[in-house]
Enzyme design. Structure first.
Site, short mmCIF file in Angstrom:
data_model
loop_
_atom_site.label_atom_id
_atom_site.label_comp_id
_atom_site.label_asym_id
_atom_site.label_seq_id
_atom_site.Cartn_x
_atom_site.Cartn_y
_atom_site.Cartn_z
N TYR A 142 -58.85 2.61 -1.05
CA TYR A 142 -59.25 1.89 -2.25
C TYR A 142 -58.41 2.00 -3.33
CZ TYR A 142 -63.00 1.51 -5.91
OH TYR A 142 -63.61 1.34 -7.09
N ILE A 172 -70.20 5.21 -11.50
CA ILE A 172 -71.14 4.49 -12.13
C ILE A 172 -72.63 4.95 -11.90
CG2 ILE A 172 -72.03 2.15 -12.92
CD1 ILE A 172 -69.35 2.71 -14.08
C1 AKB Z 1 -66.01 5.26 -5.78
O1 AKB Z 1 -66.25 6.38 -5.89
O2 AKB Z 1 -65.25 4.80 -4.92
C2 AKB Z 1 -66.15 4.40 -7.02
C3 AKB Z 1 -65.13 4.53 -7.99
C4 AKB Z 1 -65.07 5.94 -9.05
O3 AKB Z 1 -64.43 3.87 -8.17
N1 AKB Z 1 -67.42 4.68 -7.72
#
Ligand code: AKB
Length: 318
Positions: A142, A172
């Site tokens: 990610y 969030i």
């Molecule tokens: C996650 O935990 O993957 C998201 C972020 C911090 O981008 N909430």
């Protein structure tokens, strides 16, 4: 102004779409969703379309049909889910972004909003007051897609003059739609358990401290940045933003002020390592200087509001 929102059923999309409809007119904001069906609040309040952002032809068709001036591109696979399926994270997050940028420049779209994340940071990044311009060292797929995405947005702005803007969101917290597959999800899950009168087993250690933000500030950041005077902007899709930082046990203690019987146990899993790789606090002075960013919610105000909203919503569902 016509707006297309991808990922409209997600944690941010479900609330941002409604806010954009309120601001710019219900008929002018198209909610694009993929696997998750639209809730009645989105289905009944404006146009919608099924869309897989990784499918270029499908995206081209949607842009041809609706002719959006602006795209809020929120469709994404988050950090924890991305570790379970890195190939899907790459496909949705990077192929999806590439398609959106390509179709936007070819289809006459004026502006694109794309959220990055604190996941672009990693073990080599300063942990406290993480600066705007610093080492990116993502350790999750990610984070890799978000870091590459930031550079891709820069490239499209420089090479093609596309007006792409975005922020690095922290965790969030919101009451309307559960986040799916993130590392910061424990902060939201804690509220649901507390309101339901259930104990909560937290998947990170009590001392795990991360930057966070409440949904009204999350929406404000996106819309304020998109409406900002372009002449003032010194960054593209990588503005640091934050509202507060707290540990898991500090959040539990704040919730307990309102729900005294609330019990939390701690059983860290693979998400602990991800949380440990991210900053504890963020320096968002560039956003403050360039587009007057200022959050409205701190920990105590957020907890009070979140508990009240969630109570109302969960009672309504019974
Ligand atoms: C996650 O935990 O993957 C998201 C972020 C911090 O981008 N909430």
């Amino acid at each position: 102004m016509k707006i297309l929102v991808t990922g409209a059923t997600g944690q941010i999309g479900s609330e941002l779409t409604l806010e954009l409809r309120r601001l710019y007119g219900e008929e002018n904001v198209v909610a694009a969703f993929h696997r998750t069906p639209l809730p009645p609040s989105l289905k009944d309040s404006g146009p919608s379309v099924r869309l897989d952002v990784a499918d270029r032809a499908e995206l081209e068709k949607v842009v041809r049909n609706y002719k959006p001036d602006v795209i809020y591109h929120l469709a994404a696979i988050l950090s924890a889910k991305g570790e379970e399926n890195p190939a899907a994270a790459w496909r949705v997050n990077l192929d999806g972004l590439y398609n959106v940028l390509e179709v936007a420049r070819a289809g006459g779209v004026r502006q694109v909003f794309w959220p990055s994340s604190i996941a672009v940071f990693g073990p080599k990044t300063p942990k406290e007051d993480t600066p705007q311009d610093t080492v990116l060292s993502p350790t999750t797929m990610y984070g890799v897609t978000k870091a590459a995405g930031e550079y891709l947005c820069d490239y499209y702005a420089r090479r093609y003059g596309l007006d792409v803007r975005g922020v690095r969101y922290p965790g969030i917290i919101s009451s309307e739609t559960l986040p799916g597959g993130g590392t910061t999800d424990y902060a939201v899950e804690m509220f649901y358990a507390a309101v339901k009168g259930e104990p909560y087993t937290c998947f990170v250690r009590p001392d795990t401290t991360l930057p966070m933000m409440y949904m009204p500030d999350c929406l404000k950041a996106a819309i304020q940045l998109m409406e900002a005077d372009p002449a003032r902007l010194t960054h593209r899709a990588d503005y640091n933003v934050t509202a507060m930082s707290f540990s898991a046990e500090e959040l539990a203690a704040e919730i307990k002020k309102h729900v005294p019987n609330f019990q939390v146990a701690y059983r860290p899993d693979f998400r602990q390592e991800i949380a440990d790789s991210w900053p504890r606090s963020i320096d968002d002075s560039a956003a403050r200087e360039d587009w007057d960013w200022e959050p409205s919610y701190d920990l105590s105000r957020m907890v009070e509001d979140m508990l009240a909203r969630l109570k109302r919503r969960l009672q309504g569902e019974r």
